[in-house]
Design a protein around this motif. Structure first.
Motif, PDB file in Angstrom:
ATOM      1  N   LEU A   1       1.905 -11.488  -1.343  1.00  0.00           N
ATOM      2  CA  LEU A   1       1.202 -10.596  -0.431  1.00  0.00           C
ATOM      3  C   LEU A   1      -0.313 -10.719  -0.615  1.00  0.00           C
ATOM      4  N   GLY A   2      -0.730 -10.765  -1.875  1.00  0.00           N
ATOM      5  CA  GLY A   2      -2.155 -10.887  -2.180  1.00  0.00           C
ATOM      6  C   GLY A   2      -2.730 -12.205  -1.686  1.00  0.00           C
ATOM      7  N   ILE A   3      -1.961 -13.288  -1.847  1.00  0.00           N
ATOM      8  CA  ILE A   3      -2.432 -14.607  -1.399  1.00  0.00           C
ATOM      9  C   ILE A   3      -2.610 -14.622   0.116  1.00  0.00           C
ATOM     10  N   LEU A   4      -1.660 -14.045   0.842  1.00  0.00           N
ATOM     11  CA  LEU A   4      -1.765 -13.997   2.307  1.00  0.00           C
ATOM     12  C   LEU A   4      -2.976 -13.180   2.751  1.00  0.00           C
ATOM     13  N   LEU A   5      -3.203 -12.054   2.086  1.00  0.00           N
ATOM     14  CA  LEU A   5      -4.362 -11.225   2.435  1.00  0.00           C
ATOM     15  C   LEU A   5      -5.668 -11.946   2.112  1.00  0.00           C
TER      16      LEU A   5
ATOM     17  N   THR B   1      11.498  -5.447   5.551  1.00  0.00           N
ATOM     18  CA  THR B   1      11.138  -6.713   6.182  1.00  0.00           C
ATOM     19  C   THR B   1      10.052  -6.502   7.228  1.00  0.00           C
ATOM     20  N   LEU B   2      10.196  -5.455   8.027  1.00  0.00           N
ATOM     21  CA  LEU B   2       9.217  -5.183   9.078  1.00  0.00           C
ATOM     22  C   LEU B   2       7.854  -4.814   8.508  1.00  0.00           C
ATOM     23  N   ILE B   3       7.837  -4.255   7.309  1.00  0.00           N
ATOM     24  CA  ILE B   3       6.562  -3.912   6.657  1.00  0.00           C
ATOM     25  C   ILE B   3       5.981  -5.124   5.947  1.00  0.00           C
ATOM     26  N   ALA B   4       6.845  -5.849   5.237  1.00  0.00           N
ATOM     27  CA  ALA B   4       6.378  -6.966   4.406  1.00  0.00           C
ATOM     28  C   ALA B   4       5.829  -8.127   5.221  1.00  0.00           C
ATOM     29  N   ILE B   5       6.219  -8.235   6.477  1.00  0.00           N
ATOM     30  CA  ILE B   5       5.778  -9.371   7.287  1.00  0.00           C
ATOM     31  C   ILE B   5       4.367  -9.174   7.836  1.00  0.00           C
ATOM     32  N   ILE B   6       3.825  -7.970   7.729  1.00  0.00           N
ATOM     33  CA  ILE B   6       2.504  -7.673   8.285  1.00  0.00           C
ATOM     34  C   ILE B   6       1.409  -8.577   7.713  1.00  0.00           C
ATOM     35  N   PRO B   7       1.315  -8.765   6.379  1.00  0.00           N
ATOM     36  CA  PRO B   7       0.272  -9.668   5.854  1.00  0.00           C
ATOM     37  C   PRO B   7       0.380 -11.095   6.391  1.00  0.00           C
ATOM     38  N   TYR B   8       1.603 -11.569   6.593  1.00  0.00           N
ATOM     39  CA  TYR B   8       1.769 -12.916   7.155  1.00  0.00           C
ATOM     40  C   TYR B   8       1.189 -12.988   8.565  1.00  0.00           C
TER      41      TYR B   8
ATOM     42  N   LEU C   1       6.313  -8.003  -5.005  1.00  0.00           N
ATOM     43  CA  LEU C   1       5.873  -9.183  -4.268  1.00  0.00           C
ATOM     44  C   LEU C   1       4.363  -9.197  -4.104  1.00  0.00           C
ATOM     45  N   ALA C   2       3.682  -8.613  -5.069  1.00  0.00           N
ATOM     46  CA  ALA C   2       2.221  -8.485  -4.985  1.00  0.00           C
ATOM     47  C   ALA C   2       1.530  -9.844  -4.895  1.00  0.00           C
TER      48      ALA C   2
ATOM     49  N   GLY D   1      12.485 -12.064  -0.677  1.00  0.00           N
ATOM     50  CA  GLY D   1      12.354 -11.117  -1.781  1.00  0.00           C
ATOM     51  C   GLY D   1      12.832  -9.722  -1.436  1.00  0.00           C
ATOM     52  N   VAL D   2      12.509  -9.246  -0.227  1.00  0.00           N
ATOM     53  CA  VAL D   2      12.884  -7.877   0.141  1.00  0.00           C
ATOM     54  C   VAL D   2      14.302  -7.788   0.696  1.00  0.00           C
TER      55      VAL D   2
END
Length: 368
Positions: free
Chosen positions: A344-348, A254-261, A340-341, A329-330
């Motif tokens: 993640l891709g949309i946010l980036l 969770t702590l990693i996946a939230i970075i793109p947001y 969750l590509a 998701g995570v």
């Protein structure tokens, strides 16, 4: 660049009120809406089935957590819903069940899905039993129970979406929703320094100093990101280690996946900063943007229960939609970062576009 970062954190240390207040608000609302509702939701049940089958179904329904199913006669159950004493009533029938809800009850689709699974399993067992003579039904029932408790094989789902099934965890949803929503204001407070510095001509003095323009932008962006990230880590850690919220083994992810947001919100704030001239206008636009984004993105209620095609279409413009999808998701769906590509891709992508436009507009304003 490090000197600018150091200065900003010193200023934060001197005036931490805004950061602390937003953190407390996140924790308070997440606890009240997700964790503070300790009493079970009362649901009335009335049945057209025989007494034995009704009892069997009721026993299975009562295994659902945080819900209290109570059997009434039809008239009393409907009266309870009509008078608002219960939000939902369930009518059990031989080949179906009906839900009777109050006008303001929004979680009917959730219960429809959960009750449907239980109803289908019980009725399937009942159909199997009825195919045998009465004297053999006791043995068949024992075989069915044994097969249920000791299955011959176990099916495990590899994909995080669980074949499209919707899983709802009220505790995590309120925590994630209010964290993603309120961190917008925290990051905006960091980016607002750019607006204030440009208005007070501090930005112009920095540019003519020995510090490069790239370093100035980088320092401000890193500060805004770290400010939001620190708050997210603090809030999620409080609920994970202090309150005991179950992250389904995905706390670190969770702590990693939230970075793109967070990067996307920084870019959004930079974009807003580029089109306004005063801190007041900046804060007003952020407030106008944040609330609709939270509503469209499913921060207040699960986007899965929304049926309006217009609202669902508009939800794709909200970064919170993708943030909630990633965090669910995570955790709930036990998915990997690679699975969750897409969100993640949309946010980036949104981050790159908004950041590019924002910095270009800021540069043109500086040259005019």
């Amino acid at each position: 660049m490090m000197d600018i970062l150091k200065t900003k954190f010193i200023l934060l240390k001197r005036e931490p009120v805004s950061f602390i207040v937003i953190t407390v608000i996140i924790c308070l609302f997440a606890y009240i809406l997700g964790l503070g509702q300790q009493s079970k939701l009362p649901i009335a049940v009335y049945s057209s089935l025989d007494e034995k089958l009704t009892e069997t179904l009721l026993l299975e329904l009562k295994k659902m957590p945080d819900v209290d199913y109570t059997l009434y006669d039809e008239e009393e159950a409907l009266k309870l819903v009509e008078e608002g004493d219960v939000e939902l009533a369930v009518h059990l029938q031989s080949n179906r069940f009906d839900l009777i809800t109050s006008p303001n009850f929004l979680n009917a689709p959730l219960f429809q899905s959960e009750i449907s699974t239980i109803y289908r399993e019980v009725m399937q067992n009942e159909t199997i039993l009825n195919t045998y003579p009465v004297e053999q039904q006791g043995n068949v029932q024992s075989i069915l129970e044994d097969a249920n408790n000791n299955p011959s094989f176990i099916v495990e789902y590899a994909n995080f979406s669980n074949d499209g099934d919707f899983i709802y965890d009220a505790k995590l949803h309120s925590l994630f929703g209010f964290t993603l929503f309120m961190v917008i204001y925290t990051i905006a407070n960091g980016v607002n320094h750019i607006v204030m510095e440009r208005r007070n001509y501090i930005w112009s003095r920095l540019i003519v100093s020995s510090i490069g323009k790239t370093q100035i932008y980088t320092a401000n962006l890193i500060y805004s990101f770290l400010l939001g990230y620190l708050q997210v880590i603090l809030v999620l850690s409080i609920f994970h280690f202090g309150v005991g919220v179950d992250f389904y083994g995905g706390f670190l992810k969770t702590l990693i996946a939230i970075i793109p947001y967070l990067l996307c919100i920084v870019a959004l704030a930079i974009f807003v900063a580029s089109i306004v001239n005063t801190p007041g206008k900046f804060n007003a636009i952020i407030a106008v943007i944040a609330v609709p984004f939270a509503m469209l993105g499913g921060a207040y209620w699960p986007i899965d229960i929304v049926t309006s095609k217009i609202i669902l279409a508009l939800s794709y413009i909200s970064p919170i939609t993708y943030g909630m999808e990633i965090l669910n998701g995570v955790t709930i769906y036990s998915g990997s970062i690679a699975e969750l590509a897409q969100p993640l891709g949309i946010l980036l992508f949104m981050s790159v576009v908004l950041m590019g436009i924002g910095i270009n507009v800021l540069e043109k304003k500086g040259q005019s």
